[in-house]
Design a protein around this motif. Structure first.
Motif, mmCIF file in Angstrom:
data_model
loop_
_atom_site.group_PDB
_atom_site.id
_atom_site.type_symbol
_atom_site.label_atom_id
_atom_site.label_comp_id
_atom_site.label_asym_id
_atom_site.label_seq_id
_atom_site.Cartn_x
_atom_site.Cartn_y
_atom_site.Cartn_z
ATOM 1 N N ILE A 447 -23.764 -7.613 -15.766
ATOM 2 C CA ILE A 447 -23.780 -8.518 -14.613
ATOM 3 C C ILE A 447 -24.694 -7.978 -13.518
ATOM 4 C CG2 ILE A 447 -22.374 -9.482 -12.750
ATOM 5 C CD1 ILE A 447 -20.052 -9.586 -14.787
ATOM 6 N N ILE A 448 -24.630 -6.665 -13.286
ATOM 7 C CA ILE A 448 -25.498 -6.036 -12.280
ATOM 8 C C ILE A 448 -26.964 -6.198 -12.688
ATOM 9 C CG2 ILE A 448 -26.207 -3.821 -11.285
ATOM 10 C CD1 ILE A 448 -23.240 -3.000 -11.371
ATOM 11 N N THR A 449 -27.252 -6.017 -13.964
ATOM 12 C CA THR A 449 -28.625 -6.151 -14.457
ATOM 13 C C THR A 449 -29.154 -7.568 -14.231
ATOM 14 O OG1 THR A 449 -28.224 -4.487 -16.167
ATOM 15 C CG2 THR A 449 -30.119 -5.930 -16.480
ATOM 16 N N ILE A 450 -28.343 -8.561 -14.571
ATOM 17 C CA ILE A 450 -28.757 -9.958 -14.379
ATOM 18 C C ILE A 450 -28.985 -10.259 -12.897
ATOM 19 C CG2 ILE A 450 -27.990 -12.353 -14.588
ATOM 20 C CD1 ILE A 450 -26.550 -11.556 -17.162
ATOM 21 N N ALA A 451 -28.124 -9.709 -12.041
ATOM 22 C CA ALA A 451 -28.267 -9.947 -10.599
ATOM 23 C C ALA A 451 -29.490 -9.237 -10.030
ATOM 24 C CB ALA A 451 -27.003 -9.479 -9.876
ATOM 25 N N LEU A 452 -29.783 -8.047 -10.551
ATOM 26 C CA LEU A 452 -30.914 -7.269 -10.032
ATOM 27 C C LEU A 452 -32.256 -7.866 -10.426
ATOM 28 C CD1 LEU A 452 -29.898 -3.516 -10.580
ATOM 29 C CD2 LEU A 452 -30.299 -4.679 -8.393
ATOM 30 N N TYR A 453 -32.334 -8.434 -11.614
ATOM 31 C CA TYR A 453 -33.630 -8.864 -12.139
ATOM 32 C C TYR A 453 -34.385 -9.810 -11.189
ATOM 33 C CZ TYR A 453 -37.234 -10.749 -15.164
ATOM 34 O OH TYR A 453 -38.456 -11.128 -15.667
ATOM 35 N N PRO A 454 -33.786 -10.925 -10.755
ATOM 36 C CA PRO A 454 -34.556 -11.828 -9.879
ATOM 37 C C PRO A 454 -34.898 -11.202 -8.533
ATOM 38 C CG PRO A 454 -32.281 -12.582 -10.113
ATOM 39 C CD PRO A 454 -32.466 -11.481 -11.078
ATOM 40 N N ILE A 455 -34.059 -10.264 -8.068
ATOM 41 C CA ILE A 455 -34.360 -9.593 -6.793
ATOM 42 C C ILE A 455 -35.584 -8.703 -6.951
ATOM 43 C CG2 ILE A 455 -33.500 -7.939 -5.086
ATOM 44 C CD1 ILE A 455 -30.655 -8.940 -5.759
ATOM 45 N N ILE A 456 -35.568 -7.864 -7.989
ATOM 46 C CA ILE A 456 -36.712 -6.981 -8.234
ATOM 47 C C ILE A 456 -37.955 -7.805 -8.553
ATOM 48 C CG2 ILE A 456 -37.612 -5.153 -9.740
ATOM 49 C CD1 ILE A 456 -34.714 -4.249 -10.167
ATOM 50 N N TYR A 457 -37.773 -8.894 -9.272
ATOM 51 C CA TYR A 457 -38.883 -9.764 -9.658
ATOM 52 C C TYR A 457 -39.678 -10.223 -8.443
ATOM 53 C CZ TYR A 457 -41.246 -13.643 -12.069
ATOM 54 O OH TYR A 457 -42.186 -14.505 -12.592
ATOM 55 N N ARG A 458 -38.996 -10.558 -7.376
ATOM 56 C CA ARG A 458 -39.656 -11.081 -6.160
ATOM 57 C C ARG A 458 -40.545 -10.047 -5.501
ATOM 58 N NH1 ARG A 458 -35.784 -14.206 -2.150
ATOM 59 N NH2 ARG A 458 -37.855 -14.549 -1.241
ATOM 60 N N PHE A 459 -40.271 -8.770 -5.743
ATOM 61 C CA PHE A 459 -41.031 -7.706 -5.081
ATOM 62 C C PHE A 459 -42.012 -7.007 -6.019
ATOM 63 C CE2 PHE A 459 -37.179 -8.226 -2.583
ATOM 64 C CZ PHE A 459 -37.687 -8.300 -1.295
ATOM 65 N N THR A 460 -42.270 -7.608 -7.159
ATOM 66 C CA THR A 460 -43.246 -7.039 -8.100
ATOM 67 C C THR A 460 -44.361 -8.024 -8.350
ATOM 68 O OG1 THR A 460 -42.132 -7.906 -10.071
ATOM 69 C CG2 THR A 460 -41.390 -5.755 -9.248
ATOM 70 N N ALA A 461 -45.373 -7.555 -9.069
ATOM 71 C CA ALA A 461 -46.507 -8.420 -9.402
ATOM 72 C C ALA A 461 -46.086 -9.558 -10.324
ATOM 73 C CB ALA A 461 -47.605 -7.585 -10.071
ATOM 74 N N ASP A 462 -44.929 -9.429 -10.968
ATOM 75 C CA ASP A 462 -44.454 -10.476 -11.876
ATOM 76 C C ASP A 462 -44.345 -11.824 -11.167
ATOM 77 O OD1 ASP A 462 -44.196 -8.248 -13.405
ATOM 78 O OD2 ASP A 462 -41.993 -8.232 -13.414
ATOM 79 N N SER A 463 -43.970 -11.795 -9.895
ATOM 80 C CA SER A 463 -43.697 -13.041 -9.173
ATOM 81 C C SER A 463 -44.965 -13.885 -8.992
ATOM 82 C CB SER A 463 -43.091 -12.743 -7.801
ATOM 83 O OG SER A 463 -43.995 -11.968 -7.012
ATOM 84 N N LYS A 464 -46.116 -13.280 -9.206
ATOM 85 C CA LYS A 464 -47.369 -14.054 -9.092
ATOM 86 C C LYS A 464 -47.436 -15.165 -10.117
ATOM 87 C CE LYS A 464 -50.039 -10.181 -7.190
ATOM 88 N NZ LYS A 464 -51.185 -9.261 -7.411
ATOM 89 N N GLU A 465 -46.688 -15.018 -11.215
ATOM 90 C CA GLU A 465 -46.664 -16.066 -12.242
ATOM 91 C C GLU A 465 -46.173 -17.377 -11.652
ATOM 92 O OE1 GLU A 465 -45.549 -13.434 -16.214
ATOM 93 O OE2 GLU A 465 -43.950 -14.231 -14.957
ATOM 94 N N LEU A 466 -45.051 -17.297 -10.920
ATOM 95 C CA LEU A 466 -44.473 -18.495 -10.347
ATOM 96 C C LEU A 466 -45.362 -19.054 -9.239
ATOM 97 C CD1 LEU A 466 -40.657 -17.675 -10.146
ATOM 98 C CD2 LEU A 466 -41.901 -18.957 -11.885
ATOM 99 N N THR A 467 -45.976 -18.157 -8.477
ATOM 100 C CA THR A 467 -46.862 -18.592 -7.400
ATOM 101 C C THR A 467 -48.051 -19.358 -7.969
ATOM 102 O OG1 THR A 467 -46.249 -16.643 -6.089
ATOM 103 C CG2 THR A 467 -48.260 -17.809 -5.452
#
Length: 470
Positions: A447-467
């Motif tokens: 549960i912690i892993t699932i909750a952490l993923y979108p938070i960390i995602y927003r602060f990494t280069a990964d989020s450029k995909e959605l942008t």
């Protein structure tokens, strides 16, 4: 997938029709009833009985009374059902195996982390199941040669019986048989599972009733079972989930052949509502009533006819499970090799891994390491599925573009970091920091892993995909 999305390695890996590095096309999807039978057989594995025995305090260890056992089985299997269904939906919708679908949340090279772990886990399972089959045939045959191949007592494991020549040879023979059918692929796995699945369920029910009656009936069973204690509810649930977390993640590689989402639900229910809970209960009843969770060992003492029925049913049921372990292992090892621009052949990987797993299984891996193996699985590796679920359902809203499969970033830190945090926390919760209310360590870590993923995602280069898509 478009032609532009393919590369030479994709074409090479498709030669045996198992789609190691490309989606399974709709034309190659398998009939639902055949896939459900695979899951019935896949779910029928000795670990279900073993877990029931652990919950019953087999061997004088801490256990739980029957009411808590049912709750632990219900909650554990319920969580596994949900996880399997979620991962199955991803696989069915995309046609992708674990290696390919992991690229979206871990990266094209970062996906090697979960694949390497799953390769080790499935190798361990293959070795364990091969050892289980060898042990049961050894119980039937005995040791007429008087030859001992390996004695665990020499390494300090004084409570573990020596591996006889008969045990060793049984492991070798059946390990090679399992390897051959996994080598042939999904159609061969179905061919084994379809005739076996209904028979083994009937045998399990009949034998469970027989052990209960021999132990003095339901009244005596409840009297003895209610004396059991010492194991916390959280640990009990973790053991139940640990026995199957590798299978849950492997489900991606099986469900990609399904024609519909209904088939995903049917397969998951067949395994986690029908088959595995039944084995947990039979194992618990056997451990309390007759002092033996393994019903085949009990059948061997009832005469040669019962013994042969039990041993043959046991072997064929585990055949299906071990096929899946080795089949999926090749789908993890192959993409790791291909990520370093090396050509791979799924069938050759099956042969090599099958031989290695057979040797390990022949030398008491199951007898020595299995109990700790499944506890660690439940604690540390349940979070492995967290990034997959979070990325597909929360971040991407179920919209994966298959044409972007081969253009994913090498490393996606949101997946890697969230999994590593979850895995460490799982071990800490299981062996160090006690969670309140007896909560299961692996589930909390997931549960912690699932909750952490979108938070960390927003602060990494990964989020450029959605942008970029926006």
């Amino acid at each position: 997938m478009t032609t532009e999305g393919k590369n030479d390695l994709d074409v090479f890996a498709q030669e045996d029709g198992e789609y190691m590095l490309s989606p399974v096309p709709e034309s190659e999807r398998r009939p639902t009833w055949k896939q459900v039978m695979v899951w019935v057989g896949f779910g029928y594995v000795v670990t279900g009985l073993f877990v029931g025995g652990v919950l019953a305090g087999f061997g004088g260890q801490p256990g739980v009374p029957p009411g808590m056992a049912l709750w632990a089985i219900g909650i554990g299997m319920g969580v596994l059902l949900v996880l399997t269904t979620l991962l199955g939906i991803m696989a069915q919708k995309t046609g992708l195996n674990l290696a390919l679908i992991s690229r979206y949340s871990y990266g094209s090279i970062g996906s090697n982390l979960p694949l390497f772990i799953m390769a080790l886990l499935t190798l361990g399972w293959f070795a364990s199941i091969t050892g289980m089959v060898g042990q049961i045939w050894s119980s039937l045959i005995g040791n007429p040669t008087g030859i001992t191949v390996f004695n665990p007592a020499a390494l300090g494991y004084t409570d573990i019986p020596a591996i006889t020549l008969e045990n060793f040879l049984a492991c070798a023979v059946f390990g090679l048989i399992f390897t051959y059918t996994a080598y042939k692929g999904m159609k061969a796995i179905e061919a084994v599972a379809i005739p076996v699945a209904p028979v083994i369920l009937i045998i399990a029910i009949i034998v469970g009733i027989g052990m209960l009656n021999e132990g003095g009936g339901m009244g005596n069973f409840l009297t003895e079972a209610n004396k059991i204690g010492g194991l916390g509810m959280g640990s009990a649930i973790t053991i139940v989930m640990g026995s199957w977390i590798a299978g849950v993640v492997m489900g991606v590689d099986l469900f990609r052949f399904n024609k519909s989402i209904k088939a995903v639900f049917a397969g998951a229910i067949a395994c986690f509502v029908l088959t595995n809970p039944l084995l947990n209960i039979v194992g618990y009843i056997g451990a309390v009533s007759v002092g033996q969770f393994n019903y085949v060992e009990w059948m061997i003492d009832k005469g040669i006819i019962f013994a042969l029925i039990g041993v043959v049913a046991w072997t064929t049921s585990l055949w299906t499970t071990n096929n899946a372990e080795l089949y999926c292992n090749s789908l993890y090892v192959g993409p790791v090799i291909s990520s370093y621009k090396k050509k791979v052949n799924r069938q050759k990987i099956v042969l090599v891994t099958g031989v290695v797993g057979t040797v390990i299984g022949s030398l008491a891996f199951y007898q020595i390491f299995f109990a700790d193996f499944i506890t660690i699985l439940g604690a540390a590796f349940l979070p492995l599925a967290g990034p997959l679920i979070a990325d597909y359902f929360i971040v991407k809203k179920g919209a994966y573009k298959i044409e972007e499969l081969n253009s994913q970033a090498k490393y996606k830190m949101a997946g890697i970091i969230s999994f590593l945090i979850g895995a460490v926390l799982g071990l800490v919760f299981e062996y160090g920091l006690v969670l309140p209310f007896g909560l299961p360590s692996g589930l909390v870590a997931l549960i912690i892993t699932i909750a952490l993923y979108p938070i960390i995602y927003r602060f990494t280069a990964d989020s450029k995909e959605l942008t970029a898509e926006a």
